[in-house]
Design an enzyme around this catalytic site. Structure first.
Site, short mmCIF file in Angstrom:
data_model
loop_
_atom_site.label_atom_id
_atom_site.label_comp_id
_atom_site.label_asym_id
_atom_site.label_seq_id
_atom_site.Cartn_x
_atom_site.Cartn_y
_atom_site.Cartn_z
N HIS A 20 8.21 10.12 -1.76
CA HIS A 20 7.98 11.47 -2.27
C HIS A 20 7.12 11.49 -3.52
CE1 HIS A 20 11.70 11.95 0.15
NE2 HIS A 20 11.18 13.13 0.45
N GLU A 90 13.97 7.90 -6.80
CA GLU A 90 12.74 7.12 -6.63
C GLU A 90 12.23 6.57 -7.96
OE1 GLU A 90 9.98 9.25 -4.12
OE2 GLU A 90 11.41 9.28 -2.44
N ARG A 178 22.81 37.48 -10.87
CA ARG A 178 21.74 38.45 -10.72
C ARG A 178 21.87 39.06 -9.32
NH1 ARG A 178 18.76 34.20 -13.28
NH2 ARG A 178 17.85 34.88 -15.28
N ARG A 232 21.21 36.81 -21.12
CA ARG A 232 21.89 37.69 -20.19
C ARG A 232 22.79 38.70 -20.91
NH1 ARG A 232 21.99 35.74 -15.13
NH2 ARG A 232 22.53 37.89 -14.63
#
Length: 279
Positions: A20, A90, A178, A232
């Site tokens: 990846h 990785e 949310r 928030r």
């Protein structure tokens, strides 16, 4: 000609190029910064003495170079714990030993203001990736050395910061209370902010708990510092607020950790402790 992958069980080439991240042994330093956003990697590297792009594939962008003479790398993880776990797995396979998440976050406390930084001492595991590695009771904690280095760096740069617990979620919307599409919000999401506030949690983000959990399992160090874009409680959101300070602190923390590691080696000590600096 593209080199052949060794096997389905070991998805890397014979040269060690990881499937990846497309990096191999020798491509990254022991100290790796982990932003989520691929575009944040060159922003991090602009403060280095020198930098080169090592690899670019999917959400994973890797640069390696030096910062104040210390070897350093940065690899983007993408959004969320699944892609972050892949990056960590990785990077470990090619020699990385210390990880610092350099991210963004939403505060759930009025005193943790937009533009501030949050240094995570640990994380609530409200995500599924780390559960595929270990029992849910296993703690997601940051390395104390990385936390101390981030504090030292933040103090030296004179930025406003907080230290405490973070909640890591798999969902940016409903998982962080949310409303979803058409204002969908199940009952178990409605009280999540107040419940987390009651037990001292400072902020939401989406990667730290898996970074901490995997690093503890594999015996390496990890920490996280995030810039507060949203609050928030006050319902404020300022895109990119504090990100540049966050980057500067993370870079400086690598230099501090490298110095402390050299001091430990010189003193024959396994762990860093404050009075070691006076010896």
């Amino acid at each position: 000609m593209t080199s052949r992958i060794v096997s389905a069980e070991h998805p890397h080439t014979v040269e060690g190029v990881q499937y990846h991240i497309k990096c191999k042994p020798g491509d990254v330093a022991k100290y790796v910064l982990l932003p989520g956003d691929p575009d944040r990697v060159p922003r991090i590297a602009k403060y280095w003495d020198e930098a080169r792009e090592v690899a670019r594939n999917r959400c994973y962008v890797t640069y390696t170079g030096t910062y104040k003479g210390k070897p350093i790398s940065a690899t983007s993880t993408g959004i969320g714990c699944p892609s972050t776990a892949i990056a960590l797995e990785e990077l470990l396979r090619i020699g990385a030993k210390t990880f610092i998440r350099v991210g963004t976050t939403g505060s759930i406390r009025s005193e943790v203001r937009v533009g501030d930084l949050v240094i995570s001492s640990g994380a609530v595991r409200l995500e599924g990736t780390s559960r595929q590695y270990v029992m849910v009771e296993y703690p997601a904690i940051a390395s104390y050395e990385v936390v101390l280095a981030l504090i030292e760096a933040a103090e030296s740069l004179g930025v406003r910061y907080h230290v405490g617990l973070t909640a890591s979620t798999d969902s940016f919307y409903v998982g962080q209370a949310r409303p979803g599409f058409n204002d969908y919000l199940p009952s178990f999401s409605r009280n999540i902010i107040s419940d987390l506030q009651a037990c001292g949690v400072l902020n939401f983000e989406m990667e730290a708990s898996t970074i901490f959990t995997l690093s503890s399992i594999y015996g390496v160090r990890a920490g996280a510092i995030c810039a507060v874009l949203a609050n928030r409680v006050t319902n404020e959101f300022v895109e990119d607020a504090g990100v540049e300070d966050c980057i500067k602190v993370a870079n400086e923390a690598v230099k501090i950790l490298s110095d402390w590691d050299s001091l430990k080696d010189y003193s024959g000590k396994r762990y860093f402790y404050p009075s070691l600096l006076s010896k």
